[in-house]
Design an enzyme around this catalytic site. Structure first.
Site, PDB file in Angstrom:
ATOM      1  CB  SER A 184      -1.092   0.047   0.702  1.00 30.30           C
ATOM      2  OG  SER A 184      -1.986   1.171   1.359  1.00 30.30           O
ATOM      3  CG  ASP A 281      -5.264  -1.218  -4.243  1.00 33.88           C
ATOM      4  OD1 ASP A 281      -4.786  -2.319  -4.432  1.00 33.88           O
ATOM      5  OD2 ASP A 281      -6.515  -0.175  -4.079  1.00 33.88           O
ATOM      6  CG  HIS A 349      -5.521  -2.246  -0.501  1.00 32.18           C
ATOM      7  ND1 HIS A 349      -5.416  -1.028  -1.062  1.00 32.18           N
ATOM      8  CD2 HIS A 349      -5.176  -1.793   1.064  1.00 32.18           C
ATOM      9  CE1 HIS A 349      -4.270  -0.535  -0.875  1.00 32.18           C
ATOM     10  NE2 HIS A 349      -3.889  -0.716  -0.027  1.00 32.18           N
TER      11      HIS A 349
END
Length: 416
Positions: A184, A281, A349
């Site tokens: 991330s 995502d 994610h």
């Protein structure tokens, strides 16, 4: 058109919430063999002003390598969103995302950080390090805010440097193989620091980089506003990031702050790179493509909760987002001989740190290859590893779709 500060703060908080998956004190998972690693504070970090948002010392978690992996190193940037204005950064400074005082002192190492050969065959015996995230700008800022009442340290770049210098005498400086990774906001940090990482290591070392869910797109939202571009512009300005961005990139663009987006800096990275991302995502879906500011009446709420509930027109927009991502990556996967790619169609994610998605009996696959296999094949140059999934909903390995709250549940039976 710039989004309001409330929306920007909500975006930052949302991604931080997505990545909260460890309880604050005692952790025991349904798997009794989870590896739990203690925190190391960087004691001399204050000498170079390398401090978290609240002024606390930065930290990392190190699990030593052994056997054939004794001289190999894997560094994993922690993720957790960003803050782009004083109110959101002050709020962040009082949480585990802005201060080591509030962080759990132990972290579960799983997926790419696991020390189990059957669960992480290519990196299990390496020295594995998790870099804790407490600056709010993907380890890239260098500024300070002090109005006499409130004090904030935007020192991500110095934190990165302090941790590296703490690890070099512990063996990193003699590394034979090394991989810089991140999830991330940490995946974005991998793009920003990849070449710099290679500069610290021996010339004959095999150094490569991996970004997991860090390829954030410069994409218009459904209202045709550049929500994320505006957010990043404020972040870069507030935290003094521009001077730490790739100079080749910033000199080539009218707006240098756009080099915070990986798509603009990727072509200047010379170190071999692997991009792991979902074409759908969930953070980008919920906060770049369909932020709350662009869906005030909640028409997308059901679709966000369950892709199967999306209307045909909504699915068409999602497929357009996937197409834009692949178009942005086309030069990379067609012409980058040293690059690797795994773009799947799971609504996910971050997939490298979770055992369920990294390598398990039923983990996601593209062309019958797991994420672990794809990354390992690429790192060790066993075979070309550029896997692109077919569009949703064709992939039947995506049976565990990530809900709006973020990551799959890690079942905790007791707090540590």
């Amino acid at each position: 058109m710039r989004t309001g500060k409330a929306t920007a703060t909500a975006m930052a908080i949302a991604l931080a919430v997505v990545l909260l998956c460890i309880a604050p004190r005692r952790v025991r998972s349904a798997s009794d063999n989870r590896l739990i690693v203690g925190m190391t504070l960087v004691r001399n970090a204050s000498a170079i002003g390398a401090l978290c948002l609240d002024g606390s010392l930065p930290a990392y978690h190190l699990h030593r390598g052994f056997g054939a992996g004794e001289h190999n190193w894997l560094l994993q940037f922690e993720g957790g969103g960003w803050c782009n204005d004083i109110p959101s950064c002050l709020e962040r400074a009082n949480t585990r995302r802005g201060s080591t005082r509030y962080m759990t002192k132990y972290e579960v190492f799983s997926g790419i950080l696991s020390n189990n050969a059957s669960l992480n065959p290519d990196f299990y015996n390496w020295n594995r390090v998790k870099l804790r995230y407490c600056d709010g700008a993907s380890f890239a800022g260098d500024a300070k805010f002090d109005n006499g009442t409130s004090l904030l340290y935007f020192r991500g770049q110095r934190i990165w440097r302090a941790i590296i210098h703490d690890l070099l005498p512990k063996g990193l400086g003699r590394a034979q193989k090394a991989l810089l990774s991140g999830c991330s906001a940490g995946g974005l940090a991998s793009f920003l620091h990849c070449d710099n990482f290679a500069e610290y290591l021996p010339r004959n070392a095999s150094v490569k980089c991996l970004s997991d869910a860090g390829f954030f797109l410069d994409e218009r939202d459904i209202s045709l506003n550049h929500t994320m571009r505006s957010f990043y512009d404020d972040l870069v300005s507030l935290q003094g990031v521009e001077k730490n961005l790739d100079k080749n990139c910033t000199s080539s663009l009218v707006y240098p702050a756009m080099c915070f987006f990986p798509q603009y800096t990727l072509k200047y990275i010379t170190t071999p790179f692997f991009i792991l991302n979902s074409a759908y995502d969930v953070y980008q879906f919920h906060h770049i493509l369909v932020p709350s500011s662009a869906d005030v009446h909640g028409h997308w709420n059901r679709c966000k909760l369950d892709p199967a509930a999306c209307t045909d027109s909504q699915l068409e927009i999602l497929q357009g987002f996937r197409n834009d991502m692949l178009a942005t990556l086309r030069m990379f996967y067609q012409y980058s001989g040293r690059g690797g790619l795994f773009i799947n169609s799971c609504f996910a994610h971050c997939q490298s740190e979770l055992q369920e998605t990294w390598l398990a009996v039923d983990s996601p696959k593209v062309n019958n290859k797991t994420i672990s296999e794809a990354v390992g094949d690429w790192y060790y140059s066993r075979r070309v590893s550029k896997e692109i999934d077919c569009p949703y909903p064709c992939d039947k390995t995506c049976h565990n779709l990530i809900p709006v709250s973020g990551l799959p549940q890690v079942h905790l039976t007791e707090e540590i």
